[in-house]
Design an enzyme around this catalytic site. Structure first.
Site, PDB file in Angstrom:
ATOM      1  N   LYS B  95       4.702   1.391  -2.749  1.00 14.22           N
ATOM      2  CA  LYS B  95       3.373   1.510  -1.847  1.00 14.22           C
ATOM      3  C   LYS B  95       2.776   0.098  -1.668  1.00 14.22           C
ATOM      4  O   LYS B  95       2.400  -0.344  -2.549  1.00 14.22           O
ATOM      5  CB  LYS B  95       2.260   2.362  -2.393  1.00 14.22           C
ATOM      6  N   GLY B 156     -11.532   4.277  -3.084  1.00 15.89           N
ATOM      7  CA  GLY B 156     -12.625   4.581  -4.348  1.00 15.89           C
ATOM      8  C   GLY B 156     -13.783   5.089  -3.857  1.00 15.89           C
ATOM      9  O   GLY B 156     -15.057   5.258  -4.518  1.00 15.89           O
ATOM     10  N   ALA B 183      -6.265   7.156   0.346  1.00 12.18           N
ATOM     11  CA  ALA B 183      -7.691   6.269   0.003  1.00 12.18           C
ATOM     12  C   ALA B 183      -8.795   6.961   0.646  1.00 12.18           C
ATOM     13  O   ALA B 183      -8.755   7.556   1.909  1.00 12.18           O
ATOM     14  CB  ALA B 183      -7.455   5.027   0.408  1.00 12.18           C
ATOM     15  N   GLY B 184      -9.721   7.155   0.066  1.00 12.51           N
ATOM     16  CA  GLY B 184     -11.149   7.482   0.644  1.00 12.51           C
ATOM     17  C   GLY B 184     -11.360   9.157   0.322  1.00 12.51           C
ATOM     18  O   GLY B 184     -12.481   9.472   0.521  1.00 12.51           O
ATOM     19  N   ASN B 205      -6.817   9.363  -6.133  1.00  8.62           N
ATOM     20  CA  ASN B 205      -6.665   8.929  -7.439  1.00  8.62           C
ATOM     21  C   ASN B 205      -8.221   8.936  -7.922  1.00  8.62           C
ATOM     22  O   ASN B 205      -8.383  10.117  -8.756  1.00  8.62           O
ATOM     23  CB  ASN B 205      -6.321   7.581  -7.674  1.00  8.62           C
ATOM     24  N   THR B 206      -9.153   8.645  -7.635  1.00  8.48           N
ATOM     25  CA  THR B 206     -10.461   8.649  -8.060  1.00  8.48           C
ATOM     26  C   THR B 206     -11.009   9.682  -8.270  1.00  8.48           C
ATOM     27  O   THR B 206     -11.606  10.277  -9.020  1.00  8.48           O
ATOM     28  CB  THR B 206     -11.390   7.384  -7.226  1.00  8.48           C
TER      29      THR B 206
END
Lengths: 65, 256
Positions: B95, B156, B183-184, B205-206
């Site tokens: 990645k 994040g 992301a996001g 992830n977050t």
């Protein structure tokens, strides 16, 4: 001999990278190495001799997103 | 879903950072059904073995790993990190992350294209973290990428899909390229929306790791991506500007 290990000064006895890693207690750990910002494959560690002031990076698997 | 000729059943890819504990990380990955997890490389102190313990947990999960170059800011740094990752994790997948701006953590797309070209020529299978920019996407494909990972919103931030029109255009422009929103994503509804747009997968992830109940949220995301994928295949209705009664008007009783 004094090297920079992961950003910190460190005194070492062994100059050959494969032996340096053992001295630094990495032993059989899964790590990847770079010397002076150049990747050193595991297979080449026994052929690389460190010099005074060299910058050694030892990286391990870590959490990531 | 095919990513570099690897068939994956789940369209959910999960990051491994910021979980309350290793046990919750493992349970969340299991609940999510993810077959790919992202990992990174960081400095290890001799004798501490923190990275070794983490690696043992990941190996036990039995998933594929997608190493990242998170935090890299130059082409050289990203390429060297990719070399180290390939040896450490034994995969050609990477990645590719090249950060260009501190506040938004948006990618340096110029360096990204250069690094992608170098790594592809060296046999890597590159998953570039990019924006929804069509021109950059074209350059990344020309550099050899077969997967594109545009952001939904800043890393994040949990803001969801900031530019739905841009993402839709990316999908329409490259119908045969594997596209992953990376992301996001903050909520399962964001992930469902990405799938409804026709994206092949989402990477997050977050949103799971920082949830009050990461395992419950992982399950919610698993259901959301499946719902979004089913909806896409079922071909959604066209939106209208004005109301249209769903109950038949014909046959209505005259009771006034």
């Amino acid at each position: 001999m004094r090297i920079i290990l992961n950003g910190e000064e460190r005194e070492i006895e062994e100059r050959i990278l494969s032996r340096t890693l053992c001295e630094l207690e990495f032993g059989d750990a899964v790590v990847a190495t770079a010397v002076n910002e150049r990747f050193v494959p595991a297979a080449q560690r026994s052929a690389i001799a460190l010099n005074d002031g060299d910058r050694l990076e030892v990286l391990a698997p870590m959490q990531g997103g | 879903m095919l990513l570099y000729d690897v068939e994956l059943a789940s369209p959910l890819m999960l990051g491994t950072a910021q979980y309350p504990s290793p046990a919750i990380l493992a349970a969340a990955v299991q609940a999510s059904g993810a077959e790919v997890v992202t990992v990174s490389l960081r400095r290890e102190a001799g004798g501490t073995q923190a990275g070794q313990a983490f690696w043992s947990i990941i190996r036990d999960l039995g998933t594929r790993v997608l190493p990242n170059t998170a935090g890299c800011r130059t082409v050289k740094e990203a390429v060297t990190t990719a070399h180290m990752a390939r040896e450490m994790f034994g995969t050609p997948w990477v990645k590719l992350e090249l950060i260009g701006e501190e506040d938004t953590l948006q990618p340096d797309v110029f360096g990204l294209v250069d690094a992608a070209r170098i790594l592809t020529e060296e046999g890597f299978q590159v998953f570039p973290y990019t924006t929804e920019d069509l021109v950059v996407a074209e350059r990344l494909l020309a550099a050899g990428c077969r997967v594109l990972m545009p952001w939904g919103a800043p890393i994040g931030s949990g803001r969801g899909l900031n530019n739905v029109l841009g993402l839709r255009m990316l999908r329409a422009h490259f119908p045969d390229v594997a596209l992953v929103v990376d992301a996001g994503i903050g909520l399962p509804s964001h992930a469902a929306a990405a799938m409804e747009l026709g994206f092949d997968a989402v990477l997050l992830n977050t949103a799971v790791a920082k949830a009050g109940d990461p395992v419950g949220m992982a399950k919610a995301f698993a259901l959301a991506v499946e719902a979004g994928r089913l909806a896409r295949h079922a071909i959604p209705m066209e939106p209208r500007e004005i109301a249209s009664p769903s109950t038949p008007v014909l046959g209505r009783a005259m009771l006034t």
